[in-house]
Enzyme design. Structure first.
Site, PDB file in Angstrom:
ATOM      1  N   SER A   1     -39.068  36.158  67.330  1.00 14.41           N
ATOM      2  CA  SER A   1     -37.982  35.189  67.328  1.00 14.41           C
ATOM      3  C   SER A   1     -38.448  33.919  68.058  1.00 14.41           C
ATOM      4  O   SER A   1     -39.394  33.280  67.609  1.00 14.41           O
ATOM      5  CB  SER A   1     -36.727  35.793  67.960  1.00 14.41           C
ATOM      6  OG  SER A   1     -35.597  35.012  67.688  1.00 14.41           O
TER       7      SER A   1
ATOM      8  N   HIS B   1     -33.323  41.249  61.883  1.00 10.52           N
ATOM      9  CA  HIS B   1     -34.039  40.498  62.921  1.00 10.52           C
ATOM     10  C   HIS B   1     -34.774  41.431  63.876  1.00 10.52           C
ATOM     11  O   HIS B   1     -35.900  41.175  64.252  1.00 10.52           O
ATOM     12  CB  HIS B   1     -33.073  39.600  63.680  1.00 10.52           C
ATOM     13  CG  HIS B   1     -33.750  38.614  64.571  1.00 10.52           C
ATOM     14  ND1 HIS B   1     -34.648  37.679  64.098  1.00 10.52           N
ATOM     15  CD2 HIS B   1     -33.691  38.419  65.905  1.00 10.52           C
ATOM     16  CE1 HIS B   1     -35.093  36.943  65.102  1.00 10.52           C
ATOM     17  NE2 HIS B   1     -34.537  37.382  66.210  1.00 10.52           N
TER      18      HIS B   1
ATOM     19  N   ASP C   1     -33.264  39.463  57.594  1.00  6.75           N
ATOM     20  CA  ASP C   1     -33.059  38.886  58.925  1.00  6.75           C
ATOM     21  C   ASP C   1     -31.831  37.982  58.897  1.00  6.75           C
ATOM     22  O   ASP C   1     -31.795  36.990  58.176  1.00  6.75           O
ATOM     23  CB  ASP C   1     -34.301  38.097  59.347  1.00  6.75           C
ATOM     24  CG  ASP C   1     -34.316  37.749  60.818  1.00  6.75           C
ATOM     25  OD1 ASP C   1     -33.234  37.474  61.378  1.00  6.75           O
ATOM     26  OD2 ASP C   1     -35.406  37.748  61.409  1.00  6.75           O
TER      27      ASP C   1
END
Length: 195
Positions: A62, A172, A140
């Site tokens: 991320s 995610h 995601d």
């Protein structure tokens, strides 16, 4: 397996209070964090005998994936391999509530948006094979796959090699044990072979 793992909480790391989390990063995403990572790594290498600065890999997910990409572009002589999981590539493509807290409105802070956009640094990625691995789940819901698609298009345009690992059923954060194990094995094999 012969790896030394270092985790550095740079300025901007969570749970350190508003001044450390947001204050240092305001209008400088992808800048101060890398300085802290490099400083911390060099400090550890000097203090401990187990770190080989000629064989450094960076792994992030991320925002950490974003930093891994920025590190590879801005410190290619230090970072040999970058593994970027579900990376934010352009803050214009990401959640505005989060992004505008750090960069303000795009119409008012165009320079900051450009300076923090990974796509503006892809030309600085290394040209050697196996130095960039991108991992992303197709489902995601946080960092949409459009980030990785945009990054790959730019890598192709700039003729920069990359390895892409796509997990079609993952979001995610991986939820399936098979995906987690596959990723761990893939990661370890890549590092053992190319680091």
């Amino acid at each position: 397996m012969g790896f030394c793992v270092v985790m550095i909480d740079n300025r901007g790391a969570a749970n350190r209070g508003v001044n450390l989390e947001a204050g240092h990063l305001k209008y400088r995403l992808g800048q101060v964090e890398l300085l802290d990572q490099e400083y911390g790594l060099r400090y550890c290498a000097q203090k401990y005998d187990c770190i080989d600065l000629d064989r450094v890999a960076i792994l992030g997910w991320s925002y950490g994936g974003y930093l891994a990409l920025m590190a590879l572009a801005q410190m290619p002589n230090l970072i040999k391999i970058a593994i970027a999981g579900a990376p934010v590539v352009s803050w214009r493509l990401y959640n505005t509530g989060y992004t505008e807290r750090y960069l303000g409105l795009p119409s008012e802070n165009e320079e900051q948006y450009l300076a923090s956009n990974v796509l503006n640094y892809v030309s600085s990625f290394p040209t050697e094979e196996n130095r960039l691995m991108i991992i992303h789940g197709l489902n995601d819901e946080n960092v949409h796959f459009a980030h990785t698609k945009t990054l790959i298009n730019k890598c192709v345009q700039e003729r920069k090699p990359y390895i892409l690992k796509v997990y079609p059923s993952e979001r995610h954060g991986f939820r399936n044990i098979d995906s987690m194990e596959h990723f761990e094995v893939t990661l370890l094999l890549h590092l053992l072979k190319y680091l």
